[in-house]
Design a protein around this motif. Sequence first.
Motif, PDB file in Angstrom:
ATOM      1  N   CYS A 260      74.541  51.117  72.037  1.00 20.19           N
ATOM      2  CA  CYS A 260      74.645  52.094  71.331  1.00 20.19           C
ATOM      3  C   CYS A 260      75.022  51.993  69.979  1.00 20.19           C
ATOM      4  CB  CYS A 260      75.794  52.931  72.127  1.00 20.19           C
ATOM      5  SG  CYS A 260      76.153  54.336  71.308  1.00 20.19           S
ATOM      6  N   GLY A 261      73.908  52.451  69.202  1.00 18.54           N
ATOM      7  CA  GLY A 261      74.012  52.233  67.597  1.00 18.54           C
ATOM      8  C   GLY A 261      75.204  53.005  67.235  1.00 18.54           C
ATOM      9  N   PRO A 262      75.259  54.251  67.574  1.00 16.93           N
ATOM     10  CA  PRO A 262      76.370  55.022  67.088  1.00 16.93           C
ATOM     11  C   PRO A 262      77.820  54.592  67.354  1.00 16.93           C
ATOM     12  CG  PRO A 262      74.741  56.621  67.531  1.00 16.93           C
ATOM     13  CD  PRO A 262      74.193  55.201  68.065  1.00 16.93           C
TER      14      PRO A 262
ATOM     15  N   ARG B  21      78.722  51.560  67.283  1.00 13.33           N
ATOM     16  CA  ARG B  21      78.951  50.403  66.341  1.00 13.33           C
ATOM     17  C   ARG B  21      79.796  50.815  64.831  1.00 13.33           C
ATOM     18  NH1 ARG B  21      74.254  48.058  68.817  1.00 13.33           N
ATOM     19  NH2 ARG B  21      72.700  49.029  67.335  1.00 13.33           N
ATOM     20  N   ILE B  22      79.290  52.346  64.720  1.00 13.96           N
ATOM     21  CA  ILE B  22      79.818  53.038  63.533  1.00 13.96           C
ATOM     22  C   ILE B  22      81.358  53.281  63.807  1.00 13.96           C
ATOM     23  CG2 ILE B  22      79.820  55.060  62.130  1.00 13.96           C
ATOM     24  CD1 ILE B  22      76.991  55.586  62.710  1.00 13.96           C
TER      25      ILE B  22
ATOM     26  N   GLU C 283      78.397  61.208  79.631  1.00 20.71           N
ATOM     27  CA  GLU C 283      76.885  60.950  79.799  1.00 20.71           C
ATOM     28  C   GLU C 283      76.419  60.640  78.378  1.00 20.71           C
ATOM     29  OE1 GLU C 283      74.939  64.789  80.735  1.00 20.71           O
ATOM     30  OE2 GLU C 283      76.622  65.658  80.474  1.00 20.71           O
ATOM     31  N   ALA C 284      76.931  60.528  77.292  1.00 16.83           N
ATOM     32  CA  ALA C 284      76.479  60.187  76.011  1.00 16.83           C
ATOM     33  C   ALA C 284      77.433  59.512  75.336  1.00 16.83           C
ATOM     34  CB  ALA C 284      76.185  61.474  75.092  1.00 16.83           C
ATOM     35  N   MET C 285      77.125  58.502  74.336  1.00 16.95           N
ATOM     36  CA  MET C 285      78.234  57.781  73.623  1.00 16.95           C
ATOM     37  C   MET C 285      78.075  57.640  72.232  1.00 16.95           C
ATOM     38  SD  MET C 285      77.808  56.804  76.790  1.00 16.95           S
ATOM     39  CE  MET C 285      76.035  56.124  76.784  1.00 16.95           C
ATOM     40  N   PRO C 286      79.130  57.381  71.417  1.00 17.79           N
ATOM     41  CA  PRO C 286      80.558  57.288  71.958  1.00 17.79           C
ATOM     42  C   PRO C 286      81.147  58.660  72.476  1.00 17.79           C
ATOM     43  CG  PRO C 286      80.707  57.339  69.665  1.00 17.79           C
ATOM     44  CD  PRO C 286      79.077  57.305  69.830  1.00 17.79           C
TER      45      PRO C 286
ATOM     46  N   VAL D 265      82.638  64.173  71.937  1.00 17.68           N
ATOM     47  CA  VAL D 265      81.621  63.475  71.912  1.00 17.68           C
ATOM     48  C   VAL D 265      80.679  63.187  70.832  1.00 17.68           C
ATOM     49  CG1 VAL D 265      79.305  63.481  73.329  1.00 17.68           C
ATOM     50  CG2 VAL D 265      81.430  64.626  74.401  1.00 17.68           C
ATOM     51  N   GLY D 266      80.409  61.873  70.328  1.00 20.52           N
ATOM     52  CA  GLY D 266      79.682  61.644  69.247  1.00 20.52           C
ATOM     53  C   GLY D 266      80.601  60.999  68.200  1.00 20.52           C
ATOM     54  N   VAL D 267      79.951  60.554  66.914  1.00 17.04           N
ATOM     55  CA  VAL D 267      80.481  60.223  65.816  1.00 17.04           C
ATOM     56  C   VAL D 267      81.035  61.470  65.318  1.00 17.04           C
ATOM     57  CG1 VAL D 267      80.351  58.830  64.005  1.00 17.04           C
ATOM     58  CG2 VAL D 267      79.067  58.098  65.647  1.00 17.04           C
ATOM     59  N   ARG D 268      82.379  61.825  65.283  1.00 16.73           N
ATOM     60  CA  ARG D 268      82.974  62.804  64.878  1.00 16.73           C
ATOM     61  C   ARG D 268      84.322  62.292  64.234  1.00 16.73           C
ATOM     62  NH1 ARG D 268      80.093  67.038  67.194  1.00 16.73           N
ATOM     63  NH2 ARG D 268      81.390  68.725  66.636  1.00 16.73           N
ATOM     64  N   LYS D 269      84.135  61.426  63.055  1.00 18.83           N
ATOM     65  CA  LYS D 269      85.278  60.958  62.410  1.00 18.83           C
ATOM     66  C   LYS D 269      86.404  61.607  62.239  1.00 18.83           C
ATOM     67  CE  LYS D 269      81.999  57.841  60.280  1.00 18.83           C
ATOM     68  NZ  LYS D 269      81.434  57.192  58.780  1.00 18.83           N
TER      69      LYS D 269
ATOM     70  N   GLU E 127      87.144  64.980  62.932  1.00 21.61           N
ATOM     71  CA  GLU E 127      87.744  65.709  64.106  1.00 21.61           C
ATOM     72  C   GLU E 127      88.568  64.795  64.838  1.00 21.61           C
ATOM     73  OE1 GLU E 127      84.767  67.461  66.908  1.00 21.61           O
ATOM     74  OE2 GLU E 127      86.293  68.547  67.798  1.00 21.61           O
TER      75      GLU E 127
ATOM     76  N   GLY F 211      76.574  60.708  64.893  1.00 20.62           N
ATOM     77  CA  GLY F 211      75.622  60.005  65.732  1.00 20.62           C
ATOM     78  C   GLY F 211      76.080  60.260  67.144  1.00 20.62           C
ATOM     79  N   LEU F 212      75.106  60.053  67.936  1.00 18.02           N
ATOM     80  CA  LEU F 212      75.308  60.321  69.395  1.00 18.02           C
ATOM     81  C   LEU F 212      74.275  59.296  70.116  1.00 18.02           C
ATOM     82  CD1 LEU F 212      76.920  61.589  71.603  1.00 18.02           C
ATOM     83  CD2 LEU F 212      75.484  63.643  71.400  1.00 18.02           C
ATOM     84  N   GLY F 213      74.497  58.579  70.817  1.00 17.10           N
ATOM     85  CA  GLY F 213      73.450  57.940  71.790  1.00 17.10           C
ATOM     86  C   GLY F 213      73.692  58.127  73.455  1.00 17.10           C
TER      87      GLY F 213
ATOM     88  N   ASP G 167      69.263  56.309  70.644  1.00 12.78           N
ATOM     89  CA  ASP G 167      70.327  56.539  69.689  1.00 12.78           C
ATOM     90  C   ASP G 167      69.798  57.966  68.737  1.00 12.78           C
ATOM     91  OD1 ASP G 167      71.953  54.696  70.431  1.00 12.78           O
ATOM     92  OD2 ASP G 167      71.036  53.234  69.154  1.00 12.78           O
TER      93      ASP G 167
ATOM     94  N   TYR H  91      71.049  60.087  64.888  1.00 13.91           N
ATOM     95  CA  TYR H  91      71.922  60.235  63.904  1.00 13.91           C
ATOM     96  C   TYR H  91      71.571  61.736  63.136  1.00 13.91           C
ATOM     97  CZ  TYR H  91      72.500  55.348  64.667  1.00 13.91           C
ATOM     98  OH  TYR H  91      72.724  53.966  65.327  1.00 13.91           O
TER      99      TYR H  91
ATOM    100  N   SER I  84      87.166  70.896  59.947  1.00 16.29           N
ATOM    101  CA  SER I  84      86.315  69.732  59.572  1.00 16.29           C
ATOM    102  C   SER I  84      84.859  70.000  59.825  1.00 16.29           C
ATOM    103  CB  SER I  84      86.475  68.387  60.483  1.00 16.29           C
ATOM    104  OG  SER I  84      86.221  68.725  61.740  1.00 16.29           O
TER     105      SER I  84
ATOM    106  N   ASP J 171      82.726  68.627  61.650  1.00 14.25           N
ATOM    107  CA  ASP J 171      82.357  68.521  62.980  1.00 14.25           C
ATOM    108  C   ASP J 171      82.595  69.866  63.648  1.00 14.25           C
ATOM    109  OD1 ASP J 171      81.958  65.595  62.360  1.00 14.25           O
ATOM    110  OD2 ASP J 171      84.028  65.190  62.629  1.00 14.25           O
TER     111      ASP J 171
END
Lengths: 117, 343
Positions: free
Chosen positions: A39-41, A43-44, A79-82, A97-101, A103, B49-51, B56, B58, B199, B201
């Motif tokens: 999962c690419g996101p 890794r962020i 069901e979704a990452m991260p 759910v997701g890259v929500r730095k 939050e 982003g979300l996978g 994936d 973004y 935020s 988000d």
Amino acid sequence: MEQVGVIIPCHTKEEFDQQLQKAIESKKLVVIDFTATWCGPCRIMLPLLEDWAKEFPHVLFLKVDVDELKSVTSDWDVEAMPTFILVKEGNILERIVGVRKQELRQKIEEHHSTSAA
Amino acid sequence: MAVSGFEGFEKRLELRFTGADPNGPGLRRLGQFEINRILEAAQCTIVSGLGNRFFDSYVLSESSLFIYPSKIIIKTCGTTHLLQSLSLFLHHAKKLGHYISSCTYTRGNFIFPESQPFPHTNFKEEVSFLENDLPPRLSERKSSVLRSKTSHSWHVYTSRDPNMLETGAQNEVYTMEVCMTDLDRSSARRFFRHENYLSGDEAGREMTERSGIGSIRANSVICDFAFDPCGYSMNGLLGSSYSTIHVTPENGYSYASFECVGLGLGQGQEMEEVAAVLARVARVFGPGTLSVALRAPQGAEWSIGEAATVLEPMGMALRGARAVDVPGGGNVVFQAFERRREL
């Protein structure tokens, strides 16, 4: 043996349950990171989480690989990452759910501070 | 109309690849460093982003990026240099053992064409830039401009390697791209931030709920973001299919786009789903002008007028429809609508 300041990977369901149980007893905030190697996101988020684990030594950071712990992943409806789930004393406080730095950081600060004894 | 403002209309590139490990992570192995370098060339950055098991996604500072094991879709708005990313994508994919088999470039018509950087200054320049960067083996090439009686038009460039067979499933999907201008004022207002303590988000999630976007495709897992002081982006994941929405709400050049890839996948009810989704999208934004481009696979091509049956009862009138076949089979149907003036 207490690990502080690092993200603890859980490789079996038993390890995962044990960590959660311990956190219930110590009333610690737990941040569970559901992640996958492909999962690419995800890794962020990793370097940020490593920093936060150091910054918040009283918060327990657990890492669950969704391929490794399939039953835990489906028990927690991921069901979704991260996906990040914040738990305290056995109760789910937040599900992010997701890259929500921003939050995620805010929620850790919020729930971490309310627990400060 | 404002003399100059933010360009909402996106440029979109879809690249398909063949190569090693069709069932493995494939292009999802592209590292964060490489992705950031590629985006830098296009002049945008990742904000979220979300996978899931299939791909994936973004949210970018200017629109969205999707990476599947053997397919990449990137769309960027504003004055980004989208096509500068092409050669870098090809280079990094090749390093992972993936070779391009087809390329599709689409866009609407810019509101502020004079603000665009080279080669986005006109379609001819864009096509020659693409042809220069793509390998000659993508020899089946076609470019078309589909016009309507509204200010909206549609630019399509496709090229493919006739000797490379793409993995079946990814060819079977429908792609719907909707562009909307002159948004209903009260709808557009929902995409301005009011609570500064939230935020990006959290403000994004609130906009998703308040606007009705959350129910356009129920059961999607959504990754949303609100920009400051206004503007909104989201990616919605539903199995191997996605939807994505981008909103520029400022009066004078208000714009919203909706895109969905993989509609009705495997359910045999593609027509019904496209119609229902299109109606919900139009209801959320209440646009003065709406254009929809549907790309359908071979054997399931769309007929002109399909969208009209949904939008006409909502007070929109059909102002032009065109269809073109694309290399490798299937077609693109473009239809433009305008809100009927009230009597």
